[in-house]
Design a protein around this motif. Structure first.
Motif, PDB file in Angstrom:
ATOM      1  N   GLY A 185      46.162  34.251  49.239  1.00 36.73           N
ATOM      2  CA  GLY A 185      45.883  34.403  50.663  1.00 36.73           C
ATOM      3  C   GLY A 185      44.507  34.931  50.982  1.00 36.73           C
ATOM      4  N   LYS A 186      43.669  35.123  49.953  1.00 31.51           N
ATOM      5  CA  LYS A 186      42.343  35.673  50.198  1.00 31.51           C
ATOM      6  C   LYS A 186      41.468  34.660  50.938  1.00 31.51           C
ATOM      7  CE  LYS A 186      43.362  39.508  48.260  1.00 31.51           C
ATOM      8  NZ  LYS A 186      43.517  40.715  49.078  1.00 31.51           N
ATOM      9  N   GLU A 187      40.602  35.175  51.796  1.00 28.79           N
ATOM     10  CA  GLU A 187      39.764  34.317  52.612  1.00 28.79           C
ATOM     11  C   GLU A 187      38.648  33.648  51.809  1.00 28.79           C
ATOM     12  OE1 GLU A 187      40.108  33.501  55.903  1.00 28.79           O
ATOM     13  OE2 GLU A 187      42.056  34.423  55.590  1.00 28.79           O
ATOM     14  N   PHE A 188      38.299  34.215  50.669  1.00 28.47           N
ATOM     15  CA  PHE A 188      37.182  33.668  49.915  1.00 28.47           C
ATOM     16  C   PHE A 188      37.382  33.934  48.434  1.00 28.47           C
ATOM     17  CE2 PHE A 188      33.158  34.550  47.724  1.00 28.47           C
ATOM     18  CZ  PHE A 188      32.552  33.302  47.843  1.00 28.47           C
ATOM     19  N   LEU A 189      37.070  32.949  47.623  1.00 27.41           N
ATOM     20  CA  LEU A 189      37.033  33.128  46.175  1.00 27.41           C
ATOM     21  C   LEU A 189      35.770  32.457  45.646  1.00 27.41           C
ATOM     22  CD1 LEU A 189      40.675  32.547  44.884  1.00 27.41           C
ATOM     23  CD2 LEU A 189      39.401  34.680  44.965  1.00 27.41           C
ATOM     24  N   PRO A 190      35.052  33.103  44.755  1.00 27.36           N
ATOM     25  CA  PRO A 190      33.755  32.598  44.301  1.00 27.36           C
ATOM     26  C   PRO A 190      33.864  31.603  43.151  1.00 27.36           C
ATOM     27  CG  PRO A 190      34.155  34.724  43.324  1.00 27.36           C
ATOM     28  CD  PRO A 190      35.352  34.429  44.186  1.00 27.36           C
ATOM     29  N   PHE A 191      34.763  30.638  43.249  1.00 34.08           N
ATOM     30  CA  PHE A 191      34.961  29.655  42.192  1.00 34.08           C
ATOM     31  C   PHE A 191      34.675  28.251  42.714  1.00 34.08           C
ATOM     32  CE2 PHE A 191      38.612  32.687  41.096  1.00 34.08           C
ATOM     33  CZ  PHE A 191      37.799  33.495  40.316  1.00 34.08           C
ATOM     34  N   ASP A 192      34.281  27.373  41.794  1.00 37.23           N
ATOM     35  CA  ASP A 192      34.162  25.958  42.123  1.00 37.23           C
ATOM     36  C   ASP A 192      35.515  25.257  41.992  1.00 37.23           C
ATOM     37  OD1 ASP A 192      31.216  25.718  42.449  1.00 37.23           O
ATOM     38  OD2 ASP A 192      31.214  26.371  40.365  1.00 37.23           O
ATOM     39  N   ARG A 193      36.346  25.829  41.152  1.00 40.06           N
ATOM     40  CA  ARG A 193      37.654  25.239  40.881  1.00 40.06           C
ATOM     41  C   ARG A 193      38.592  26.365  40.473  1.00 40.06           C
ATOM     42  NH1 ARG A 193      38.381  19.481  38.115  1.00 40.06           N
ATOM     43  NH2 ARG A 193      40.641  19.275  38.254  1.00 40.06           N
ATOM     44  N   GLY A 194      39.890  26.201  40.757  1.00 41.77           N
ATOM     45  CA  GLY A 194      40.844  27.239  40.423  1.00 41.77           C
ATOM     46  C   GLY A 194      42.016  26.701  39.635  1.00 41.77           C
ATOM     47  N   VAL A 195      42.697  27.592  38.925  1.00 43.88           N
ATOM     48  CA  VAL A 195      43.951  27.278  38.254  1.00 43.88           C
ATOM     49  C   VAL A 195      44.984  28.276  38.745  1.00 43.88           C
ATOM     50  CG1 VAL A 195      45.192  27.123  36.065  1.00 43.88           C
ATOM     51  CG2 VAL A 195      42.834  26.329  36.202  1.00 43.88           C
ATOM     52  N   LEU A 196      45.989  27.787  39.449  1.00 43.11           N
ATOM     53  CA  LEU A 196      47.043  28.646  39.982  1.00 43.11           C
ATOM     54  C   LEU A 196      48.035  28.968  38.871  1.00 43.11           C
ATOM     55  CD1 LEU A 196      48.256  30.002  42.521  1.00 43.11           C
ATOM     56  CD2 LEU A 196      49.586  27.904  42.866  1.00 43.11           C
ATOM     57  N   MET A 197      48.141  30.237  38.518  1.00 42.24           N
ATOM     58  CA  MET A 197      49.015  30.674  37.440  1.00 42.24           C
ATOM     59  C   MET A 197      50.430  30.884  37.968  1.00 42.24           C
ATOM     60  SD  MET A 197      46.418  33.441  35.718  1.00 42.24           S
ATOM     61  CE  MET A 197      47.742  34.131  34.719  1.00 42.24           C
ATOM     62  N   VAL A 198      51.326  29.992  37.579  1.00 43.66           N
ATOM     63  CA  VAL A 198      52.714  30.113  38.007  1.00 43.66           C
ATOM     64  C   VAL A 198      53.498  30.785  36.879  1.00 43.66           C
ATOM     65  CG1 VAL A 198      54.691  28.901  39.013  1.00 43.66           C
ATOM     66  CG2 VAL A 198      52.393  28.032  39.381  1.00 43.66           C
ATOM     67  N   TYR A 199      53.107  32.001  36.585  1.00 37.99           N
ATOM     68  CA  TYR A 199      53.810  32.844  35.613  1.00 37.99           C
ATOM     69  C   TYR A 199      53.328  34.274  35.764  1.00 37.99           C
ATOM     70  CZ  TYR A 199      49.632  31.614  32.786  1.00 37.99           C
ATOM     71  OH  TYR A 199      48.346  31.382  32.334  1.00 37.99           O
ATOM     72  N   ASN A 200      53.955  35.183  35.017  1.00 36.08           N
ATOM     73  CA  ASN A 200      53.731  36.622  35.207  1.00 36.08           C
ATOM     74  C   ASN A 200      53.974  36.990  36.664  1.00 36.08           C
ATOM     75  OD1 ASN A 200      53.090  36.740  32.526  1.00 36.08           O
ATOM     76  ND2 ASN A 200      50.923  37.173  32.812  1.00 36.08           N
ATOM     77  N   THR A 201      55.117  36.553  37.186  1.00 30.71           N
ATOM     78  CA  THR A 201      55.409  36.716  38.606  1.00 30.71           C
ATOM     79  C   THR A 201      56.171  37.993  38.927  1.00 30.71           C
ATOM     80  OG1 THR A 201      57.468  35.428  38.359  1.00 30.71           O
ATOM     81  CG2 THR A 201      55.463  34.221  38.961  1.00 30.71           C
ATOM     82  N   GLY A 202      56.759  38.646  37.920  1.00 29.75           N
ATOM     83  CA  GLY A 202      57.575  39.820  38.179  1.00 29.75           C
ATOM     84  C   GLY A 202      56.965  41.101  37.650  1.00 29.75           C
ATOM     85  N   ALA A 203      57.586  42.222  38.009  1.00 28.07           N
ATOM     86  CA  ALA A 203      57.116  43.539  37.563  1.00 28.07           C
ATOM     87  C   ALA A 203      57.656  43.808  36.161  1.00 28.07           C
ATOM     88  CB  ALA A 203      57.578  44.619  38.534  1.00 28.07           C
ATOM     89  N   ILE A 204      56.798  43.689  35.174  1.00 28.68           N
ATOM     90  CA  ILE A 204      57.253  43.751  33.793  1.00 28.68           C
ATOM     91  C   ILE A 204      57.798  45.114  33.396  1.00 28.68           C
ATOM     92  CG2 ILE A 204      55.000  44.364  32.837  1.00 28.68           C
ATOM     93  CD1 ILE A 204      55.650  42.457  30.514  1.00 28.68           C
ATOM     94  N   THR A 205      57.286  46.184  33.990  1.00 23.27           N
ATOM     95  CA  THR A 205      57.702  47.528  33.592  1.00 23.27           C
ATOM     96  C   THR A 205      58.961  48.004  34.297  1.00 23.27           C
ATOM     97  OG1 THR A 205      56.269  48.553  35.245  1.00 23.27           O
ATOM     98  CG2 THR A 205      55.328  48.175  33.051  1.00 23.27           C
ATOM     99  N   GLU A 206      59.459  47.220  35.266  1.00 25.25           N
ATOM    100  CA  GLU A 206      60.665  47.595  35.996  1.00 25.25           C
ATOM    101  C   GLU A 206      61.901  47.110  35.247  1.00 25.25           C
ATOM    102  OE1 GLU A 206      60.836  49.456  38.665  1.00 25.25           O
ATOM    103  OE2 GLU A 206      58.649  49.672  38.750  1.00 25.25           O
TER     104      GLU A 206
END
Length: 371
Positions: A185-206
Motif C-alpha cells: 500500500g505504499k505510495e512509492f517504491l524505488p524499483f523498476d520492477r517488483g516481486v510480490l512475496m506470497v510467503y512469510n505471511t504469519g507471525a512466526i514467533t507467535e
C-alpha cells in the motif's frame, strides 16, 4: 563508521574484483515473461535434482543471492556494516539461464548506516558488479535488493535504492526489489520492477500461528475487495511490472515453555522414540494450529539441543494452499488492470523442497498466471 564501511566493502571486493564489462539491457517490459527460481545457499554446486528441475521446467532466470549486508557490533567497538554469507561458486551457471544477482539487506544494516546511504550504495553496487565479472555470470540486465524494511527504516532504505538505481542505470542495469504483502500500500517504491512475496505471511514467533510461511487467511487480509483499489494505485504509479514469488520450502518452529526458541530445517518426525505427534487441540493448547510434535527425549537437531517438552510446529505449505494463495493474487491482478501475473519465481532451488511436489504441480505454479 564511514571508515569501517569503506574498508569492509573495499577489502572484500578486492578478493573477487576483476576487469570486465557489466553492461546489460534496460527497459524490461511486462511482456518479458520468464520462469524463475531463487537460489539461496552459500555454495553454488547443483546436484542432479536441481539440474533436472532447471531443464525440465525450462527455467530461464535464477535470482542468485550473492551476499547479505548485515550490521554487527562487538562490545567496545563501533558499529560495522559488512557483507556476510558470500556465495562461493564450485561450478558455473547452466547455459541459457539468466542470472539476477540478489542482495539481502538486513534492517539492522540500514539502521547502522543512517546518513551514509550513498556510501553504502557505492560499496554494494561495486561488489555486485565485481562478483558478476569475476564469476563470469554473463550478461546482467537486473539486480535485486531484498529487505523487509520497516516504517522506521523506510526512508533510509529508499535512499539506498535510489542511489544504487542511479549507479546501475549507468551500466544499463535495472533495480528490482522484493515486496512483502504488508508493503503493497505504499505510495512509492524505488524499483523498476517488483516481486510480490506470497510467503512469510504469519507471525512466526507467535505460538497461536497456524502456519507462518503461508496461510490463505493471512493473504486475504491484504487482498480483500476494500484493499484492491489501493493495490491498483500502487501498481500503476510505482511498479507496474509485479511478478510473484511462491514458497516451496518448509521448516520446524520450536517453542520452549510457550516461547519461540528457534527454527530447524532437518528433522525426522517419524522417530517415535524422540517425537510424539500432538493430534488433539487440548494437547497443543492452540486451536487451529497445524501439525505439532512434542519432544520426548533430548536430541540434537540441526545444530540445536532440543529438550523434553519442547513443541515443534511443522510448517510445510501444501500444494493446495500455495495454489489457493496464487488464485487470490491472480484474481486481484485481473480485477485491477485485466492483465495476468507476469511471471512466477519459486523459492527456492533446494532439492528437498523441490522433491515435495510432483512435476505437474511444479508446472502449474509456473502456469498459474492463466488462472
Amino acid at each position: 563508521m564511514r571508515r569501517f564501511l569503506v574498508l569492509a566493502f573495499a577489502a572484500l571486493s578486492l578478493v573477487c574484483s576483476c576487469s570486465g564489462g557489466h553492461r546489460g539491457l534496460a527497459g524490461v517490459s511486462s511482456a518479458d515473461s520468464f520462469r524463475g527460481v531463487y537460489f539461496w545457499k552459500t555454495t553454488f554446486a547443483l546436484d542432479s535434482v536441481q539440474r533436472s528441475f532447471l531443464s525440465d521446467n525450462k527455467i530461464d532466470r535464477i535470482y542468485l543471492r550473492l551476499f547479505d549486508v548485515d550490521g554487527s557490533k562487538a562490545p567496545g567497538e563501533d558499529a560495522q556494516v559488512n557483507p556476510v554469507g558470500t556465495i562461493r561458486f564450485f561450478q558455473g551457471v547452466p547455459e541459457g539461464v539468466e542470472v539476477v544477482p540478489t542482495v539481502f539487506i538486513t534492517v539492522e544494516a540500514i539502521k547502522r548506516s543512517h546518513g551514509q546511504m550513498d556510501t553504502l550504495a557505492t560499496r554494494i553496487t561495486k561488489r555486485v558488479m565485481d562478483m558478476c565479472s569475476y564469476n563470469k555470470l554473463g550478461l546482467v540486465r537486473e539486480v535485486q535488493f531484498d529487505c523487509d524494511w520497516t516504517q522506521s527504516t523506510q526512508d533510509d532504505f529508499f535512499r539506498l535504492c535510489k542511489a544504487s538505481k542511479e549507479i546501475f542505470a549507468k551500466e544499463g542495469i535495472i533495480l528490482s526489489g522484493t515486496v512483502r504483502l504488508h508493503q503493497i500500500g505504499k505510495e512509492f517504491l524505488p524499483f523498476d520492477r517488483g516481486v510480490l512475496m506470497v510467503y512469510n505471511t504469519g507471525a512466526i514467533t507467535e505460538e497461536s500461528t497456524a502456519n507462518a510461511i503461508l496461510d490463505t487467511a493471512d493473504v486475504a487480509k491484504y487482498l480483500h475487495p476494500s484493499s484492491v483499489k489501493r493495490f491498483a494505485k500502487y501498481r500503476a504509479k510505482n511498479c507496474p511490472i509485479m511478478d510473484i514469488a511462491l514458497p516451496l520450502y518448509g521448516w520446524g518452529v520450536v517453542f520452549r515453555g510457550g516461547e519461540f526458541f528457534r527454527l530447524i530445517h532437518e528433522v525426522d518426525f517419524s522417530d517415535t522414540d524422540f517425537f510424539s505427534r500432538l493430534d488433539c487441540v487440548e494437547d497443543t493448547a492452540v486451536a487451529g494450529a497445524g501439525t505439532r510434535y512434542r519432544v520426548l527425549r533430548q536430541i540434537r537437531v540441526d545444530g540445536a539441543e532440543l529438550m523434553p517438552g519442547d513443541v515443534i510446529r511443522q510448517e510445510l505449505p501444501s500444494y493446495e494452499t500455495i495454489m489457493g494463495a496464487y488464485r487470490m493474487v491472480a484474481t486481484a491482478y485481473r480485477s485491477l488492470s485485466g492483465d495476468r501475473c507476469p511471471s512466477t519465481v519459486l523459492y527456492h532451488l533446494d532439492s528437498a523442497s523441490i522433491s515435495r511436489f510432483s512435476a505437474g504441480q511444479i508446472s502449474s505454479f509456473y502456469e498459474g498466471s492463466s488462472l
